[in-house]
Write an enzyme that holds these catalytic residues in place. Structure first.
Site, PDB file in Angstrom:
ATOM      1  N   CYS A  73       0.823  -1.203   0.000  1.00  0.00           N
ATOM      2  CA  CYS A  73       0.000   0.000   0.000  1.00  0.00           C
ATOM      3  C   CYS A  73       0.859   1.257   0.000  1.00  0.00           C
ATOM      4  CB  CYS A  73      -0.955   0.003   1.191  1.00  0.00           C
ATOM      5  SG  CYS A  73      -0.124  -0.160   2.796  1.00  0.00           S
ATOM      6  N   HIS A  99      -1.438   1.191   7.323  1.00  0.00           N
ATOM      7  CA  HIS A  99      -1.926   1.176   5.941  1.00  0.00           C
ATOM      8  C   HIS A  99      -1.802   2.580   5.363  1.00  0.00           C
ATOM      9  CE1 HIS A  99      -4.223   0.107   2.428  1.00  0.00           C
ATOM     10  NE2 HIS A  99      -5.145   1.011   2.691  1.00  0.00           N
TER      11      HIS A  99
END
Length: 509
Positions: A154, A412
């Site tokens: 990510c 994330h």
């Protein structure tokens, strides 16, 4: 975000609204009928019926027609573009053609199933099968393609989308002729391939694993997609490697100058006035935010003068002895696109562990960098180059944010990006001139909207939510209290906050 786990936070309602908007946009795409395609499919069905009755339709032609109808219109291969039939009406017409062929040639029905239908199951696995939905597997309704996350990339996906949405950089990368002999090992070629897919594909997302296979780690091995990395470190390393790859190419200047700026460390004797400066280039401007409530405050501290006195006095080369002096970092030149790295990760010497700063740090939509430039901070010693740079545009507008949610050990990354219709890709929703695209008219006069790029998901983002989603600070969540048997509010630190900011120079002020 991680901060809302265990209860309903302020962002949950907004997430639900965004999900509802996604469904509405998908329904709108499904409702748009391609009347030309539907007409051609019905004509083909009638011709098949007539050809069978007149016995002029060869069996091999029927099989080929079935293959075209099934593979190109209804259920394409995973490695190809989306099927032509995107609406309910067109898919109904295509299935009607397939059904007509199966009825007219029953002796080949089993062969057709083995040749095509079972192949689909082998290619795509049990999860896809015949539940294939062209809307769910197509480019997002907002007009952009996402990036698949095969593990923990990510950090790369969020940065790559920011680079792709920088028109000057994207065009230069796509125009470059890669001199590498093996495209599989070329970072430039793989970045071009990824950009080309993001620009032209009708798929929902692109698998970036070929890019990360070419993007080697410091030991020369392909990037491990199962290991999380720092987005700022990834960006710096990627830009360095792209600059190396385009050395000597016509696009070298455009690529290297897009994010390139200069800072200077100046040491000025308080009495003698002698000046020593050390210029350094930068592609990402890293700013410490610990103890600072805003970006402007952090930049002021970043460029504040530091006295050098006593044992720490400066050894002046001209005077030949130590003198009291002022040491200051100044911005000498600014790039067209400025990337600011907010230092939210730092080492705690008390716990001897790395920790994340979740404190609030605001940043403006419009940023004037003139107060932090050399010509402003040290006008008496500023060079002509520095004065010319200060005279140029120093006003910037926010166009992108890379957000990190979580902790130093687990988190994330995702991106919010402002789409300028004057400079961004004109595909999908952006090309159709959707009402959502005409969200605001900036000072440059270009209509724009904000989008969220979260791995394979691309959806609209409301700019008024930027403070709640990116500034950090405290959050109020509601949790169920077993003792009182009711929901109670609790104040916690937000785990989500801006990690990198992308500012574009305003050319029309």
């Amino acid at each position: 975000g991680a901060s809302s786990m265990g209860g309903m936070g302020a962002g949950d309602a907004d997430s639900a609204a965004s999900a509802a908007g996604d469904e509405a946009a998908a329904a709108e795409v499904a409702a748009n009928v391609d009347h030309v395609l539907v007409g051609l499919l019905y004509i083909a069905r009638v011709l098949v019926q007539c050809g069978a009755r007149l016995r002029v339709l060869a069996i091999n032609e029927a099989i080929n027609l079935h293959y075209v109808a099934f593979r190109e219109c209804i259920m394409p291969r995973r490695d190809s573009n989306c099927g032509k039939c995107q609406s309910v009406a067109s898919r109904r017409a295509a299935f009607g053609l397939v059904h007509e062929l199966a009825v007219l040639f029953p002796q080949f029905l089993i062969r057709l199933v083995q040749r095509h239908y079972l192949t689909v199951l082998d290619e795509n696995g049990s999860t896809w099968e015949f539940g294939y939905d062209p809307i769910q597997d197509s480019r997002a309704a907002v007009g952009y393609v996402g990036l698949y996350n095969p593990g923990c990339v990510c950090y790369g996906n969020s940065v790559l989308q920011q680079l792709f949405m920088t028109p000057r950089f994207r065009r230069a990368v796509l125009d470059a002729v890669d001199p590498a002999k093996d495209p599989r090992e070329s970072v430039l070629f793989q970045l071009q391939s990824l950009f080309g897919w993001l620009q032209e594909s009708e798929r929902k997302c692109k698998d970036p694993r070929p890019f990360f296979a070419a993007f080697k780690d410091l030991d020369g091995n392909p990037t491990n997609v199962r290991v999380q990395q720092d987005a700022d470190e990834f960006l710096s390393l990627l830009l360095d490697r792209i600059e190396t790859a385009v050395k000597g190419l016509p696009q070298e200047a455009a690529i290297t100058r897009t994010f390139a700026g200069k800072v200077v460390n100046k040491i000025t004797g308080e009495k003698c006035g002698h000046v020593s400066d050390n210029q350094e280039p930068f592609q990402v401007l890293s700013v410490a935010i610990n103890g600072h409530a805003s970006l402007e405050e952090a930049l002021s501290a970043h460029t504040a003068g530091e006295p050098l006195r006593g044992d720490n006095a400066y050894a002046c080369g001209t005077c030949g002895h130590k003198v009291d002096a002022i040491k200051r970092l100044c911005i000498r030149e600014l790039p067209p696109t400025l990337i600011v790295h907010l230092k939210r990760f730092e080492f705690d010497y008390e716990t001897m562990l790395k920790r994340k700063l979740n404190s609030r740090c605001s940043f403006p939509e419009f940023l004037d960098l003139k107060p932090y430039m050399e010509a402003t901070l040290a006008p008496e010693t500023a060079s002509d180059e520095a004065k010319a740079a200060a005279a140029a545009a120093s006003h910037y507008r926010l166009v992108g944010v890379v957000v990190h949610t979580g902790t130093t050990e687990m988190g994330h990354y995702y991106s919010f990006i402002r789409e300028d219709r004057a400079g961004g890709p004109t595909r999908g929703g952006a090309a159709r001139g959707d009402a959502a695209a005409v969200e605001d008219v900036g000072r440059t006069g270009a209509m724009s909207r904000w989008l969220e790029f979260n791995d394979k998901t691309v959806r609209p983002f409301r700019f008024e939510r930027l403070e709640a989603e990116c500034f950090g600070g405290e959050d109020v969540t509601w949790v169920y209290d077993e003792a009182t048997r009711q929901f109670v509010s609790r104040v916690t630190e937000k785990a989500r906050s801006a990690y990198m900011l992308v500012y574009e120079r305003e050319t029309r002020r």
